[in-house]
Design a protein around this motif. Structure first.
Motif, PDB file in Angstrom:
ATOM      1  N   ALA A  67       0.818  -1.219   0.000  1.00 35.83           N
ATOM      2  CA  ALA A  67       0.000   0.000   0.000  1.00 35.83           C
ATOM      3  C   ALA A  67       0.848   1.263   0.000  1.00 35.83           C
ATOM      4  O   ALA A  67       1.901   1.323   0.632  1.00 35.83           O
ATOM      5  N   PRO A 399      -5.349  -5.844   2.704  1.00 37.57           N
ATOM      6  CA  PRO A 399      -6.455  -6.127   1.778  1.00 37.57           C
ATOM      7  C   PRO A 399      -7.136  -7.476   1.997  1.00 37.57           C
ATOM      8  O   PRO A 399      -8.363  -7.568   1.882  1.00 37.57           O
ATOM      9  N   VAL A 421      -8.139  -1.062  -4.059  1.00 33.61           N
ATOM     10  CA  VAL A 421      -7.336  -0.327  -3.081  1.00 33.61           C
ATOM     11  C   VAL A 421      -6.976   1.056  -3.617  1.00 33.61           C
ATOM     12  O   VAL A 421      -6.517   1.185  -4.767  1.00 33.61           O
TER      13      VAL A 421
END
Length: 749
Positions: A67, A399, A421
């Motif tokens: 991320a 996730p 995302v």
């Protein structure tokens, strides 16, 4: 020691099992490569060469599954793939990819093991070698623990090299030219006669080939991207305000929502009256949710206004109601029954302290408070539940856990849940939780068929954080004849692992090393040296916060060490160097001393403070210079040196170190989350402040590259900042401050 032996034995068996193919089911699962998630729903005309590379007629897409929270993770992951794939910077798009076990993180698992980063024993090596297999077996897809770069360094380069070889093989089939005579550059295969075949034209054929199992990687001397200053892929969009965060999403037919939940987490709802909210302009529906109530309206502002009209009777907090009572529970936890770990126990601390006269033993108690994550972008998610399919758009560091949580709430199978995302406006560990997504899914169940954008108000975000735990340290030591001779540090704090993993219904066996991280594993050869962790009973639910346990323990450990050194009449840098038993750490200390001009005279009222913390395998030393003015303390300069093994992007490394220092200093100056009647008292940024620009010092950074072991840098710059500042204040004023935030005792200008 017995605990380490048990863990080491388990990890050795995992590693041995991975070598002895076919001996056990676990071995089979480890050796089996995860299914390429890009094969599912692959667009017509597109080809995927492995889980990290997708190519179609429009261009090349690199999958960057860790991320991006503002730390540049997408850029560094893309650079690792692009370097070996041989594509130019910016000659591709990036996507985070779908939740998948293929994107497991093995490195992050090692942080929970009781293995010091400086240890090179057989047990230590076996334990570290088990992290990858364990992460793969469990399919742990997590961004955290400064693990993105060390976990991705080999894997993503190999992915790029494999894809390149497949494209070369496809070009050889098409042209009849042997692979050995072909070259690649800027997304093309180049034949001996100079003909350039774009990857986009070769991808379909390459995707039908069997991936090679053995590829060569470029030596660093041939790198075109890595190790060079790079402009982050997102810098233009973020600088022009065009970057799309989760909170910016708009969709046709979208409705908007917010929630109010009990500020005393776990207290529940006794009842509520929604009549005023339901009558408010633009309100579509009021929905009871877990621990609170949601409001769905035709825009976010009206949802916020209506939520304020809800009359809710909250249940009582299931933990001590005030900060003082919470600290008292921590103080009461220094008992044999609450002892959690003692991984550092060298010499004979107890005998030496008992034999010493009372006036020879230096004693102190230190405290650090709860701290909120307080990201600039509050928690939010867009959800669409329609025709048995659930789509979720949100920023997250976990996730696969988000999908599992959404499945539990919605009742849908995980294959019917599609997570998209988004980039995030900060996190600092907050998006290692998925409570906000569960709330959004509850709203979607009550109002299906249209996209719902659920956004927390700033007050909801501040009062429903999972903060960093408060902690108390009790320290004793002996300093004589110019040397530190004994150091006994006991730390009482809540268990981050028990709280955080418990919310995912995951077991947390063994001690929680976060309680003592940044303290038990410091590379100092003090003759009598002990660090003990005590587990405080569950109170406020807590979570990982940037640099986790080391964030507070750097202050607890380094300030008392400074006290002992000064009690001995020694120089803080010279004595740390004498005690340091780890050459890379010693080089870091020497370098920061040289940068800061340590030992050169300063005018009266000015002071330098030194602190060192090894966290996440990265030794970092910082020197803070301050001036005691008539109005308060001014922070003038900060010098930072870190040993990272190898620098992949010097620009971003400087940014991460600088950001870590500002984060650490700001919270040391003013940061605390306090409680009254079970609820947080700081509900917005006016009460939870960051340093102002005029308070921000000049920060000079340096990275050493002497070990060759790739490390992450997102968190290690944080822990030394607070103790270096406190030690500098002592040097300038003679005032020893043993609790944070420092503003309780001094003003900052």
């Amino acid at each position: 020691m017995a605990n380490i032996a048990r863990i080491a034995r388990r990890t050795f068996l995992i590693g041995a099992g991975a070598v002895a193919a076919g001996m056990a089911v676990g071995t089979y699962l480890y050796k089996r490569e995860p299914v390429n998630p890009l094969l599912k729903d692959l667009p017509d005309g597109a080809a995927t060469l492995n889980p990290y590379v997708r190519i179609d007629a429009r261009g090349i897409t690199l999958i960057t599954p860790r991320a991006d929270l503002g730390q540049g993770a997408y850029s560094v992951q893309a650079a690792l793939i692009a370097e070996e794939l041989d594509v130019a910077w910016g000659q591709f798009e990036v996507e985070p990819g779908p939740p998948s076990a293929a994107y497991y993180n093995g490195t992050v698992m090692a942080e929970a093991f009781p293995i010091a980063a400086t240890s090179d024993t057989f047990m230590a090596r076996s334990g570290r070698s088990a992290a990858g297999p364990l992460g793969k077996l469990l399919g742990v897809q997590v961004t955290g623990g400064s693990s993105t770069v060390p976990d991705a360094f080999d894997r993503l380069r190999v992915a790029g090299a494999v894809a390149r070889q497949m494209l070369l093989a496809a070009a050889a089939q098409q042209t009849g030219v042997p692979v050995a005579e072909l070259k690649t550059a800027d997304g093309h295969v180049i034949t001996p006669d100079g003909k350039r075949l774009p990857y986009t034209a070769l991808a379909a054929a390459a995707g039908k080939l069997t991936p090679p199992t053995d590829v060569s990687l470029k030596p660093a001397s041939q790198w075109k991207l890595l190790g060079k200053p790079m402009q982050r892929l997102d810098i233009l969009a973020k600088s022009t305000g065009t970057a799309m965060y989760g909170i910016d999403l708009r969709m046709p037919g979208m409705v908007y929502a917010t929630v109010r939940t009990n500020p005393r987490r776990g207290g529940g709802v006794k009842g509520f009256d929604a009549r005023k909210a339901e009558a408010a302009k633009g309100v579509l529906k009021v929905v009871p949710i877990t621990e609170g109530v949601g409001v769905i309206a035709d825009n976010t502002w009206r949802a916020f206004q209506a939520a304020n009209l809800l009359e809710i009777q909250w249940g009582a907090a299931p933990y001590p109601l005030t900060t003082d009572a919470m600290f008292q529970q921590a103080a009461d936890s220094f008992t044999d029954e609450r002892r959690d770990s003692r991984q550092k126990d060298e010499g004979d601390v107890e005998s030496v302290l008992k034999a010493a006269q009372a006036n020879q033993v230096l004693q102190a108690e230190y405290r650090v408070p709860y701290l909120a994550h307080a990201p600039l972008e509050p928690m939010n998610a867009v959800v669409l539940l329609k025709d048995g399919r659930l789509d979720i758009w949100t920023g997250t560091q976990i996730p696969r856990f988000v999908v599992a949580g959404a499945a539990a709430v919605s009742g849908l199978a995980e294959e019917n849940i599609h997570l998209h995302v988004q980039i995030m406006g900060g996190s600092f560990g907050r998006r290692l939780e998925e409570d906000y997504v569960r709330q959004a899914v509850e709203l979607a169940k009550a109002h299906p068929g249209v996209p719902i954008k659920m956004t927390w108000s700033r007050e909801e975000d501040m009062t429903h954080d999972f903060p960093r735990p408060l902690a108390i340290a009790r320290a004793r030591g002996i300093a004589a004849k110019g040397q530190v001779q004994a150091y006994d540090l006991s730390i009482a704090a809540q268990s981050v692992n028990t709280s955080q993993l418990g919310r995912q219904n995951l077991p947390t066996p063994g001690p929680d090393m976060a309680i003592v991280a940044g303290a038990w594993d410091q590379p100092f050869a003090i003759p009598h040296y002990r660090v003990t962790g005590y587990r405080v009973p569950e109170m406020v639910q807590v979570s990982s916060w940037r640099s986790v346990g080391a964030s507070g323990n750097g202050f607890l450990h380094e300030c008392f060490l400074d006290e002992l050194i000064l009690e001995a009449g020694a120089d803080p840098l010279a004595e740390r160097l004498r005690l340091c038993s780890h050459e890379p750490s010693k080089r870091v200390l020497q370098a920061v001393g040289e940068m800061a001009g340590w030992g050169t005279p300063l005018p009266k009222g000015r002071g330098r403070g030194l602190a060192f913390t090894l966290s996440f395998g990265v030794p970092v030393a910082e020197v803070v210079e301050v001036t005691a003015t008539a109005k308060g303390i001014r922070i003038d300069k900060v010098f930072v040196v870190a040993e990272v093994g190898q620098v992949l992007d010097p620009v971003n490394l400087e940014a991460q170190l600088t950001g870590g220092v500002i984060w650490g200093l700001g919270h040391a100056m003013t940061g605390e989350l306090t409680y009254a009647d079970g609820a947080p008292q700081q509900t917005n940024f006016d009460a939870y402040q960051s340093p102002r620009l005029y308070q921000t010092p000049q920060i000079l950074t340096k990275a050493l590259q002497t070990t060759g072991r790739i490390k992450g840098i997102g968190e290690p710059g944080v822990p030394p900042a607070a103790p270096a500042l406190a030690n500098a204040i002592f040097a300038a004023t003679g005032q020893r401050i043993r609790e944070l935030p420092l503003r309780k005792h001094v003003e900052f200008v």
